[in-house]
Design a protein around this motif. Structure first.
Motif, mmCIF file in Angstrom:
data_model
loop_
_atom_site.group_PDB
_atom_site.id
_atom_site.type_symbol
_atom_site.label_atom_id
_atom_site.label_comp_id
_atom_site.label_asym_id
_atom_site.label_seq_id
_atom_site.Cartn_x
_atom_site.Cartn_y
_atom_site.Cartn_z
ATOM 1 N N ILE A 343 -6.534 -14.114 4.526
ATOM 2 C CA ILE A 343 -5.609 -13.690 3.419
ATOM 3 C C ILE A 343 -4.122 -13.256 3.873
ATOM 4 N N ALA A 344 -3.931 -12.713 5.036
ATOM 5 C CA ALA A 344 -2.632 -12.106 5.382
ATOM 6 C C ALA A 344 -1.892 -13.381 5.958
ATOM 7 N N ASP A 345 -2.928 -14.255 6.672
ATOM 8 C CA ASP A 345 -2.212 -15.494 7.417
ATOM 9 C C ASP A 345 -1.936 -16.558 6.294
ATOM 10 N N LYS A 347 -1.635 -16.510 2.779
ATOM 11 C CA LYS A 347 -1.244 -15.705 1.567
ATOM 12 C C LYS A 347 -0.221 -16.860 0.964
ATOM 13 N N ASP A 348 0.894 -17.431 1.731
ATOM 14 C CA ASP A 348 1.906 -18.219 1.390
ATOM 15 C C ASP A 348 1.498 -19.608 1.207
ATOM 16 N N SER A 349 0.854 -20.144 2.350
ATOM 17 C CA SER A 349 0.194 -21.720 2.146
ATOM 18 C C SER A 349 -0.728 -21.723 1.085
ATOM 19 N N HIS A 350 -1.404 -20.987 0.679
ATOM 20 C CA HIS A 350 -2.364 -21.145 -0.419
ATOM 21 C C HIS A 350 -1.954 -20.518 -1.704
ATOM 22 N N ASN A 351 -0.590 -20.040 -1.978
ATOM 23 C CA ASN A 351 -0.106 -19.304 -2.971
ATOM 24 C C ASN A 351 -1.117 -18.422 -3.372
ATOM 25 N N ILE A 352 -1.408 -17.236 -2.648
ATOM 26 C CA ILE A 352 -2.149 -16.287 -3.400
ATOM 27 C C ILE A 352 -1.364 -15.181 -3.851
ATOM 28 N N ALA A 353 -1.339 -15.070 -5.285
ATOM 29 C CA ALA A 353 -0.754 -14.168 -5.955
ATOM 30 C C ALA A 353 -1.130 -12.690 -5.625
ATOM 31 N N MET A 354 -2.529 -12.503 -6.138
ATOM 32 C CA MET A 354 -2.902 -11.262 -5.977
ATOM 33 C C MET A 354 -4.740 -11.341 -5.563
ATOM 34 N N THR A 355 -4.959 -10.315 -4.755
ATOM 35 C CA THR A 355 -6.477 -10.302 -4.251
ATOM 36 C C THR A 355 -6.892 -9.093 -5.084
ATOM 37 N N ALA A 356 -8.063 -9.191 -5.697
ATOM 38 C CA ALA A 356 -8.770 -8.203 -6.297
ATOM 39 C C ALA A 356 -9.877 -7.874 -5.654
ATOM 40 N N PHE A 357 -10.439 -6.629 -5.176
ATOM 41 C CA PHE A 357 -11.542 -6.241 -4.774
ATOM 42 C C PHE A 357 -12.654 -5.777 -5.941
ATOM 43 N N LEU A 358 -13.535 -6.247 -5.610
ATOM 44 C CA LEU A 358 -14.629 -5.879 -6.970
ATOM 45 C C LEU A 358 -15.630 -4.917 -6.756
ATOM 46 N N LYS A 383 0.017 -4.364 6.131
ATOM 47 C CA LYS A 383 1.380 -4.505 6.985
ATOM 48 C C LYS A 383 1.851 -6.003 6.919
ATOM 49 N N GLN A 384 1.108 -6.761 5.935
ATOM 50 C CA GLN A 384 1.946 -8.159 5.565
ATOM 51 C C GLN A 384 2.405 -8.106 4.305
ATOM 52 N N ASN A 385 2.445 -6.961 3.714
ATOM 53 C CA ASN A 385 2.854 -6.951 2.072
ATOM 54 C C ASN A 385 2.185 -7.628 1.372
ATOM 55 N N ILE A 386 0.856 -7.741 1.492
ATOM 56 C CA ILE A 386 -0.029 -8.609 0.551
ATOM 57 C C ILE A 386 -0.317 -7.961 -0.774
ATOM 58 N N PRO A 387 -0.110 -8.443 -1.770
ATOM 59 C CA PRO A 387 -0.655 -7.706 -2.925
ATOM 60 C C PRO A 387 -2.098 -7.602 -3.389
ATOM 61 N N TYR A 388 -2.535 -6.439 -3.390
ATOM 62 C CA TYR A 388 -4.077 -6.355 -3.787
ATOM 63 C C TYR A 388 -4.255 -5.099 -4.670
ATOM 64 N N LEU A 389 -5.227 -5.023 -5.436
ATOM 65 C CA LEU A 389 -5.835 -4.054 -6.337
ATOM 66 C C LEU A 389 -7.383 -3.846 -5.959
ATOM 67 N N VAL A 390 -7.779 -2.547 -5.670
ATOM 68 C CA VAL A 390 -9.298 -2.093 -5.492
ATOM 69 C C VAL A 390 -9.781 -1.562 -6.564
ATOM 70 N N SER A 413 1.887 3.927 -3.248
ATOM 71 C CA SER A 413 2.998 4.405 -3.774
ATOM 72 C C SER A 413 4.275 3.767 -3.302
ATOM 73 N N GLU A 414 3.965 2.843 -2.333
ATOM 74 C CA GLU A 414 5.386 2.102 -2.028
ATOM 75 C C GLU A 414 5.237 0.599 -2.510
ATOM 76 N N LYS A 415 4.194 0.094 -3.348
ATOM 77 C CA LYS A 415 4.048 -1.173 -3.873
ATOM 78 C C LYS A 415 4.588 -1.410 -5.119
ATOM 79 N N GLU A 416 5.154 -2.296 -5.302
ATOM 80 C CA GLU A 416 6.197 -2.532 -6.484
ATOM 81 C C GLU A 416 5.359 -3.128 -7.495
ATOM 82 N N TYR A 417 4.272 -3.779 -7.150
ATOM 83 C CA TYR A 417 3.531 -4.414 -8.318
ATOM 84 C C TYR A 417 2.640 -3.472 -8.749
ATOM 85 N N TYR A 418 2.402 -2.284 -7.928
ATOM 86 C CA TYR A 418 1.225 -1.251 -8.758
ATOM 87 C C TYR A 418 1.940 -0.603 -9.725
#
Length: 609
Positions: A343-345, A347-358, A383-390, A413-418
């Motif tokens: 996912i970290a590698d 994210k850009d090539s596959h345009n992964i906008a958000m990852t949600a853990f179920l 570490k790669q600033n990948i957007p995710y929610l759990v 706390s430091e994630k703008e999308y949250y």
């Protein structure tokens, strides 16, 4: 995340004691069975060639023991033998493993709810009735599940069962109502559970779920006089018992059933499907001596290792849903780490906008090492600033609220999308930009749903102009037919309180209930709501790294759903087993849904508050 109570310096290395060899390696086809030789005790070939006497039609069929040891099988009728359904319960079939042109099998058409059923039992004087296999055993069975497998009709159906119950020989721990049985669970897992001669409790080996109802499976249970392993198509998984297991205990005067399980000395569930052969030896045998020396060629019918695009146009974007990782976190962390690294590698090539853990980030909430593994994996995204929610699952709740320690509000706390969490801290939401829209991800906790639902309503009321995806650990289940979506109490509550009334919620995603299924509902405004369940934990290797992609194609007005495993992609081809496929291809794992974005999101007004 300074408030963590457990150490976080666990290294991802084979030498670290908290990641033992058992936890680092799934036993795959490369692991050899025990290297001893056994003699055949019983060998049943379900073919007209081995009919000793009688017929199916007259209900007195006897099948000869091909080993020559006299362990003949006698046809038994259970229930009302006068029922007209008796005529179709057993029938000969030319379908065989590998489609052998000269073979046969016997088809059982039993059903828990039918007034009559058929199975076989060993003859009264069969030598196998007294055998306790103290020097080991190998049980082999070649079977095919029924095409209409339904848990309410077929769960816990017996392939091979030792008659009697453990309580008769003063074994009162565990499942004292049985002795030993090779059966199929409600999730289509193969289960071998047995009361050995050296223990007062039964020990159990499990397979992963047999996903396909259209193919034959070669099942083998191998014991070397000390430990037992269960194989499917020559492949084993992490679900083997670690106990020392000697023999298969017996009750004097009782024999064996083929095609029927038992409970408290009563017939329980009769087998449905096809049986080609069953062979039993009195010791473990080497792999080269097995009935089937290797798995079938190719790979499972519900998957492919071909290259399938996860994004089909540069303007498209993906939302990625990671189903219950509990088994990989517990038993093979490298699968989980591989997912996170991919996912970290990508994210850009596959345009992964958000990852949600179920949910179910761990398997045992009381096990610190599992939380550490889970945390280390997700930190790869941090570490790669990948957007995710759990979101939490039922396995994540425990004393001291470990979930909040690792995945509570402080983590974001430091994630703008949250954008915030509920008063309980377990529910949360975020807003992410993708394509032409800003999307709201609403994560509603299952255990705190009653107290968090008011908060959740307020969030959607405050953002009436944002397309919203609702994620909770349990929303949908799978019905008794094994393929249809089914409502749950929590899912109904979310629908009635949130989804139906608030038009901006266009999709719900959940895990928890094993398997995958989807459906389209209409809300109070008559608009589509996509509902999706995805949970692979009971599949091979605890999910084998499969993740669910939702590719949004605004130009073509559709969403493409795919299930892909970077873990399998990275496996050397020579290490892949029959069940290692990069892409799952069943209709509930790979599908597309049409959606007119402009019409469905006609309410859209950009808002980031």
């Amino acid at each position: 995340m300074s408030n963590k109570k457990w150490p976080t310096n666990l290294s991802i290395s084979d030498s670290n004691p908290m990641l033992s060899e058992q936890n680092r390696s799934i036993l795959r086809q490369s692991i050899e069975p025990f290297n001893t030789d056994g003699q055949v005790v019983a060998y049943w070939k379900f073919s007209k060639e081995y009919v000793k006497s009688g017929t199916i039609e007259t209900g007195d069929l006897v099948l000869q023991d091909a080993s020559g040891n006299g362990n003949d099988l006698v046809m038994q009728t259970f229930g009302d033998s006068r029922s007209v359904e008796t005529e179709n319960i057993l029938k000969w079939s030319n379908s065989t493993y590998g489609n052998a042109s000269n073979g046969q099998s016997l088809e059982f058409v039993n059903d828990k709810h039918a007034p009559v059923g058929c199975y076989f039992s060993t003859s009264d004087n069969a030598m196998i009735n007294k055998e306790k296999f103290k020097e080991g055993f190998t049980i082999e069975a070649i079977v095919k599940l029924p095409p209409n497998f339904e848990p309410n009709k077929h769960s816990w159906m017996g392939i091979l069962t030792r008659q009697g119950q453990a309580s008769a020989i003063n074994k009162l721990a565990g499942e004292k109502e049985i002795l030993s049985t090779l059966s199929i669970s409600n999730l289509r897992e193969v289960q071998w559970t047995s009361h050995p001669t050296n223990l007062n409790v039964n020990e159990t080996n499990w397979s992963f779920s047999l996903e396909s109802k259209e193919e034959w499976y070669y099942i083998s249970v191998v014991n070397d006089g000390n430990q037992t392993k269960l194989y499917v198509n020559g492949i084993t998984d992490f679900r083997n018992t670690e106990a020392q297991v000697v023999g298969i205990d017996a009750v004097e005067g009782f024999g064996w059933n083929v095609g029927a399980s038992m409970w408290s000395n009563e017939i329980d569930t009769l087998f449905s499907g096809k049986i080609q052969e069953i062979r039993i030896t009195n010791r473990a045998i080497k792999r080269e001596g097995w009935l089937m020396k290797s798995s079938q060629e190719g790979y499972t019918a519900n998957g492919t290792n071909e290259q399938l695009a996860l994004i089909t146009a540069s303007k498209n974007y993906n939302f990625l849903f990671l189903p219950d990782p509990q088994k990989t976190v517990r038993y093979q962390p490298e699968i989980f780490f591989t997912q996170m690294e991919w996912i970290a590698d990508q994210k850009d090539s596959h345009n992964i906008a958000m990852t949600a853990f179920l949910g179910d980030m761990v398997d045992q909430s009381h096990a610190p090492e599992e939380w550490i593994v889970s945390d280390l994996g997700v930190e790869i995204l941090d570490k790669q600033n990948i957007p995710y929610l759990v979101i939490a699952g039922n396995h994540d709740y425990g004393i001291g609220d470990p979930y909040l320690i690792y995945y509570g509000p402080d983590r974001y706390s430091e994630k703008e999308y949250y954008k915030g969490s509920s008063p309980s801290g377990f529910s949360s939401y975020g807003i992410i930009e993708a394509g032409s829209y800003h999307y709201l991800f609403l994560m509603v906790d299952m255990q705190h749903m009653m107290e968090d639902i008011t908060w959740a309503k307020q969030i959607v009321k405050n953002h009436p102009n944002l397309p919203t995806i609702l994620v909770s650990h349990e929303i949908l289940a799978i019905a008794g037919d094994g393929i249809s979506p089914q409502d749950t109490d929590r899912g109904n509550m979310l629908w009635n309180e949130l989804v139906n009334e608030y038009d901006q919620i266009f999709m719900t995603v959940s895990g928890h209930n094993h398997g995958s299924v989807h459906r389209i509902m209409k809300n109070a405004n008559g608009n589509k709501v996509i509902q999706m369940l995805v949970d692979y934990q009971s599949s091979f290797a605890g999910g084998n790294g499969w993740m669910r992609f939702a590719e949004f194609d605004e130009e073509m007005n559709k969403i493409n759903f795919r299930s892909y495993s970077p873990w399998v992609e990275n496996l050397p081809e020579e290490e892949r087993t029959y069940f290692d496929v990069k892409h799952l291809t069943s209709p509930n794992d790979q599908f597309e849904i049409e959606i007119n974005f402009k019409e469905r999101f006609s309410f859209y007004i950009q808002s980031l508050s």
